[in-house]
Scaffold this motif. Structure first.
Motif, PDB file in Angstrom:
ATOM      1  N   ALA A 163      17.107   9.757  -7.828  1.00 57.08           N
ATOM      2  CA  ALA A 163      18.431   9.965  -7.233  1.00 57.08           C
ATOM      3  C   ALA A 163      18.685   8.976  -6.102  1.00 57.08           C
ATOM      4  N   LEU A 164      17.669   8.729  -5.281  1.00 52.70           N
ATOM      5  CA  LEU A 164      17.829   7.768  -4.195  1.00 52.70           C
ATOM      6  C   LEU A 164      18.053   6.363  -4.746  1.00 52.70           C
ATOM      7  N   LEU A 165      17.312   6.010  -5.781  1.00 55.05           N
ATOM      8  CA  LEU A 165      17.488   4.687  -6.381  1.00 55.05           C
ATOM      9  C   LEU A 165      18.905   4.516  -6.905  1.00 55.05           C
ATOM     10  N   GLU A 166      19.449   5.528  -7.565  1.00 55.83           N
ATOM     11  CA  GLU A 166      20.808   5.425  -8.093  1.00 55.83           C
ATOM     12  C   GLU A 166      21.838   5.289  -6.975  1.00 55.83           C
ATOM     13  N   ARG A 167      21.628   6.009  -5.868  1.00 52.90           N
ATOM     14  CA  ARG A 167      22.533   5.876  -4.733  1.00 52.90           C
ATOM     15  C   ARG A 167      22.512   4.453  -4.183  1.00 52.90           C
TER      16      ARG A 167
ATOM     17  N   VAL B 119       9.494   4.071   0.324  1.00 52.40           N
ATOM     18  CA  VAL B 119       9.127   2.657   0.191  1.00 52.40           C
ATOM     19  C   VAL B 119       8.957   2.289  -1.278  1.00 52.40           C
ATOM     20  N   ALA B 120       8.394   3.189  -2.080  1.00 53.19           N
ATOM     21  CA  ALA B 120       8.270   2.916  -3.518  1.00 53.19           C
ATOM     22  C   ALA B 120       9.647   2.742  -4.145  1.00 53.19           C
ATOM     23  N   THR B 121      10.613   3.545  -3.721  1.00 55.73           N
ATOM     24  CA  THR B 121      11.967   3.460  -4.269  1.00 55.73           C
ATOM     25  C   THR B 121      12.642   2.159  -3.842  1.00 55.73           C
ATOM     26  N   LEU B 122      12.458   1.772  -2.592  1.00 57.32           N
ATOM     27  CA  LEU B 122      13.040   0.512  -2.120  1.00 57.32           C
ATOM     28  C   LEU B 122      12.402  -0.692  -2.811  1.00 57.32           C
ATOM     29  N   THR B 123      11.122  -0.593  -3.088  1.00 60.64           N
ATOM     30  CA  THR B 123      10.448  -1.666  -3.817  1.00 60.64           C
ATOM     31  C   THR B 123      11.008  -1.768  -5.229  1.00 60.64           C
TER      32      THR B 123
ATOM     33  N   ALA C  67       0.820  -1.216   0.000  1.00 60.91           N
ATOM     34  CA  ALA C  67       0.000   0.000   0.000  1.00 60.91           C
ATOM     35  C   ALA C  67       0.855   1.268   0.000  1.00 60.91           C
ATOM     36  N   LEU C  68       1.924   1.299   0.795  1.00 61.65           N
ATOM     37  CA  LEU C  68       2.780   2.489   0.820  1.00 61.65           C
ATOM     38  C   LEU C  68       3.437   2.711  -0.539  1.00 61.65           C
ATOM     39  N   ALA C  69       4.003   1.644  -1.099  1.00 60.51           N
ATOM     40  CA  ALA C  69       4.675   1.765  -2.402  1.00 60.51           C
ATOM     41  C   ALA C  69       3.706   2.212  -3.485  1.00 60.51           C
ATOM     42  N   ALA C  70       2.472   1.729  -3.424  1.00 66.73           N
ATOM     43  CA  ALA C  70       1.484   2.074  -4.448  1.00 66.73           C
ATOM     44  C   ALA C  70       1.133   3.558  -4.414  1.00 66.73           C
ATOM     45  N   ARG C  71       1.239   4.174  -3.238  1.00 66.32           N
ATOM     46  CA  ARG C  71       0.908   5.600  -3.121  1.00 66.32           C
ATOM     47  C   ARG C  71       2.109   6.496  -3.380  1.00 66.32           C
ATOM     48  N   GLY C  72       3.288   5.889  -3.499  1.00 65.27           N
ATOM     49  CA  GLY C  72       4.493   6.685  -3.649  1.00 65.27           C
ATOM     50  C   GLY C  72       5.001   6.773  -5.078  1.00 65.27           C
ATOM     51  N   THR C  73       6.047   7.552  -5.249  1.00 66.23           N
ATOM     52  CA  THR C  73       6.718   7.728  -6.537  1.00 66.23           C
ATOM     53  C   THR C  73       8.194   7.396  -6.364  1.00 66.23           C
ATOM     54  N   VAL C  74       8.733   6.632  -7.277  1.00 62.19           N
ATOM     55  CA  VAL C  74      10.146   6.251  -7.197  1.00 62.19           C
ATOM     56  C   VAL C  74      11.023   7.497  -7.334  1.00 62.19           C
TER      57      VAL C  74
ATOM     58  N   ALA D 223      22.054   6.329   2.484  1.00 69.27           N
ATOM     59  CA  ALA D 223      21.677   6.679   1.111  1.00 69.27           C
ATOM     60  C   ALA D 223      20.749   7.894   1.078  1.00 69.27           C
ATOM     61  N   LEU D 224      19.927   8.059   2.116  1.00 71.02           N
ATOM     62  CA  LEU D 224      18.971   9.177   2.155  1.00 71.02           C
ATOM     63  C   LEU D 224      19.650  10.514   2.402  1.00 71.02           C
ATOM     64  N   ALA D 225      20.842  10.500   2.997  1.00 74.64           N
ATOM     65  CA  ALA D 225      21.533  11.744   3.319  1.00 74.64           C
ATOM     66  C   ALA D 225      21.749  12.565   2.044  1.00 74.64           C
ATOM     67  N   GLY D 226      21.259  13.780   2.049  1.00 71.27           N
ATOM     68  CA  GLY D 226      21.424  14.655   0.887  1.00 71.27           C
ATOM     69  C   GLY D 226      20.323  14.557  -0.139  1.00 71.27           C
ATOM     70  N   CYS D 227      19.355  13.673   0.089  1.00 73.81           N
ATOM     71  CA  CYS D 227      18.246  13.531  -0.867  1.00 73.81           C
ATOM     72  C   CYS D 227      17.077  14.453  -0.556  1.00 73.81           C
ATOM     73  N   GLY D 228      17.190  15.241   0.528  1.00 68.39           N
ATOM     74  CA  GLY D 228      16.082  16.104   0.896  1.00 68.39           C
ATOM     75  C   GLY D 228      15.023  15.334   1.655  1.00 68.39           C
ATOM     76  N   ARG D 229      13.938  16.032   1.941  1.00 71.67           N
ATOM     77  CA  ARG D 229      12.864  15.418   2.725  1.00 71.67           C
ATOM     78  C   ARG D 229      11.950  14.617   1.798  1.00 71.67           C
ATOM     79  N   LEU D 230      11.882  13.300   2.021  1.00 70.22           N
ATOM     80  CA  LEU D 230      11.047  12.427   1.205  1.00 70.22           C
ATOM     81  C   LEU D 230       9.953  11.821   2.066  1.00 70.22           C
ATOM     82  N   SER D 231       8.810  11.595   1.468  1.00 68.54           N
ATOM     83  CA  SER D 231       7.717  10.963   2.193  1.00 68.54           C
ATOM     84  C   SER D 231       8.003   9.481   2.381  1.00 68.54           C
ATOM     85  N   ALA D 232       7.335   8.895   3.363  1.00 65.07           N
ATOM     86  CA  ALA D 232       7.462   7.451   3.586  1.00 65.07           C
ATOM     87  C   ALA D 232       7.059   6.684   2.338  1.00 65.07           C
ATOM     88  N   GLU D 233       6.003   7.158   1.678  1.00 66.61           N
ATOM     89  CA  GLU D 233       5.514   6.469   0.487  1.00 66.61           C
ATOM     90  C   GLU D 233       6.554   6.474  -0.628  1.00 66.61           C
ATOM     91  N   ASP D 234       7.219   7.605  -0.834  1.00 70.49           N
ATOM     92  CA  ASP D 234       8.218   7.683  -1.909  1.00 70.49           C
ATOM     93  C   ASP D 234       9.443   6.816  -1.584  1.00 70.49           C
TER      94      ASP D 234
END
Length: 384
Positions: A220-224, A265-269, A210-217, A252-263
Motif C-alpha cells: 500500500a505504501l509503495l502504491e501511494r 526502507v525496503a519499500t523505498l528501495t 542492511a535495513l532493506a534486506a531485513r524488511g518487507t515491501v 505517504a505514510l499517513a494512514g499506513c499504520g505503524r511500520l518498522s524502519a526496515e519495512d
C-alpha cells in the motif's frame, strides 16, 4: 590537459575530486583516469546544509555563510587532488558545486542554485575554475539536467544494442543513445531520509542495504508513493530534494499504520528500483550501465536486476570508469569542453533550444589563459 572535477551530489555526503588527463585526438576525446579522493563535510557544515535545504527555511546570511564554507571545503579537496593525483601539475578545476535548490514548476525549470564559491578554489589552487554549469542550459530553455548526458552519449557510442547509463545518486537519472535523458525519480534520497529519520540522525544512509534486506515491501505504501505525478511526466524532466524529502515520505505514510524502519526502507528501495526499471523499459534498453552511490547497495541492485529481467545490468566499473567517481569525471570533461569553446549539452537531453558552452570561468593565479578553441567537436569518449 590535467583537469580536476569536483562533485557533491544531492546526498551531500562527501566531495569527490577526480583527476583526469584529457586530450582531443581527431574526433575522439581521450580520458585517462588518474584517481579520486573524497572529503566528507565536517559535521557542523553538513548539519547546517541539511537545515537550509528544502523543506527547511534559511536566510540570505546563512546562504552566504554556506557558500563560503562549501567553497573552502571544495578548495581543500582540489588542493589535495592536485597534490596526490596530479603531482601538482593540474591545469584546470571544474566544480559542480553543491545544489541547494532546483526551481522546477509547471513542467519547466526556471532556475537553479549551486553554491561553493569558486573564488576560494582558484585562490587555493592557483588554477582557473569552471563553475555554474547548469544556469546556461536553463537560460536556453533546458532543464539544466542531467548534464552528464553528453558524456554518457560520447562514452556509450558504438556499444551494441541500446545501452543506457543509469546514475543512482540522491536522485536517479538515465541517458539513452537517442539523447533521451531525464531524472527517473529518487535514487537514494528517500532511503537516506528514512535512515536518518528512524535512527534519530545516527545513520546517514542504509549501509550495504542492511535495513532493506531485513524488511518487507509494504504494497500500500509503495502504491501511494508511485502515485506521485512526477513519474507520469514526459521527458525531458528533472526533479530534486525539493520534492523527494522526508516530508514527502511522511505524507505517504499517513494512514499506513505503524511500520518498522526496515519495512519502510525496503519499500523505498523498491520504489527506486521500480521507477528506474520503468524508465529503462520505456527506452527499450538492452543494457544498463549503472553508477553512483546506489550501486554499493546490494538490496537496491538486487531489486533492480529483478525488475529488468533479460536486460544486462552492470556497473561502470566494469567498463573502466569508477562508478563512485563517474560524475566527478563527467564534470572534468565538461570543464575541459568549456575552456576549449565546445558545447556541453545535448538539446535532446535537456530540452534546450540550442547546445551551449557551459559555465563561468574564474581566473587562476596567472590570469585567464585559455587554450585555443577546438576545431571540431568530439564524437566519442575513449578511456585511455
Amino acid at each position: 590537459m590535467r583537469v580536476i572535477g569536483l562533485m557533491s551530489g544531492t546526498s551531500y555526503d562527501a566531495i569527490d575530486a577526480a583527476a583526469a588527463e584529457l586530450d582531443l585526438v581527431g574526433d575522439s576525446l581521450v580520458l585517462r583516469p588518474l584517481g579520486k579522493v573524497s572529503a566528507s563535510y565536517d559535521d557542523p557544515l553538513r548539519e547546517a546544509l541539511a537545515a537550509a535545504l528544502p523543506p527547511g527555511t534559511t536566510s540570505m546570511a546563512e546562504v552566504c555563510r554556506l557558500d563560503t564554507l562549501i567553497g573552502q571545503a571544495f578548495a581543500a579537496a582540489a588542493v589535495r587532488a592536485d597534490r596526490e593525483l596530479c603531482d601538482g601539475r593540474a591545469e584546470l578545476v571544474a566544480s559542480h558545486g553543491q545544489t541547494v535548490y532546483h526551481w522546477a514548476a509547471g513542467g519547466r525549470v526556471h532556475g537553479t542554485l549551486q553554491i561553493g564559491q569558486p573564488a576560494w578554489i582558484a585562490e587555493a589552487t592557483g588554477l582557473p575554475v569552471v563553475a555554474d554549469f547548469r544556469p546556461r542550459d536553463i537560460a536556453a530553455g533546458g532543464q539544466g539536467a542531467p548534464l552528464v548526458s553528453l558524456v554518457d552519449l560520447l562514452w556509450l557510442r558504438g556499444r551494441p544494442g541500446t545501452p543506457v547509463a543509469l546514475n543512482l545518486g540522491g536522485i536517479a537519472n538515465l541517458t539513452a543513445p537517442d539523447g533521451t535523458a531525464f531524472d527517473t525519480g529518487p535514487g537514494c534520497a528517500l532511503i537516506d531520509a528514512a535512515a536518518r529519520g528512524f535512527s534519530g540522525g545516527r545513520l546517514a544512509y542504509d549501509a550495504d542495504g542492511a535495513l532493506a534486506a531485513r524488511g518487507t515491501v509494504h504494497g500500500a505504501l509503495l502504491e501511494r508513493l508511485l502515485a506521485e505525478p512526477y513519474y507520469a511526466l514526459a521527458p525531458p524532466k528533472t526533479t530534486g530534494k525539493e520534492l523527494f524529502h522526508l516530508g514527502h515520505l511522511q505524507e505517504a505514510l499517513a494512514g499506513c499504520g505503524r511500520l518498522s524502519a526496515e519495512d519502510v526502507v525496503a519499500t523505498l528501495t523498491a520504489l527506486t528500483a521500480r521507477t528506474a526499471a520503468d524508465a529503462v523499459r520505456a527506452v527499450r534498453a538492452t543494457e544498463v550501465i549503472a553508477s553512483g552511490g546506489g550501486t554499493r547497495n546490494p538490496a537496491l541492485m538486487g531489486m533492480l536486476a529483478e525488475s529488468v529481467p533479460g536486460i544486462a545490468l552492470r556497473t561502470s566499473d566494469e567498463l573502466g570508469l569508477p562508478s563512485d567517481a563517474k560524475e566527478a569525471y563527467a564534470f572534468a570533461v565538461l570543464g575541459f569542453l568549456t575552456v576549449h569553446g565546445l558545447p556541453g549539452t545535448v538539446p535532446a537531453s535537456t530540452g534546450a533550444r540550442h547546445a551551449r558552452v557551459l559555465g563561468s570561468v574564474t581566473p587562476g593565479r596567472d590570469g585567464l589563459r585559455l587554450p585555443p578553441p577546438a576545431r571540431e567537436k568530439p564524437v566519442r569518449l575513449v578511456l585511455g
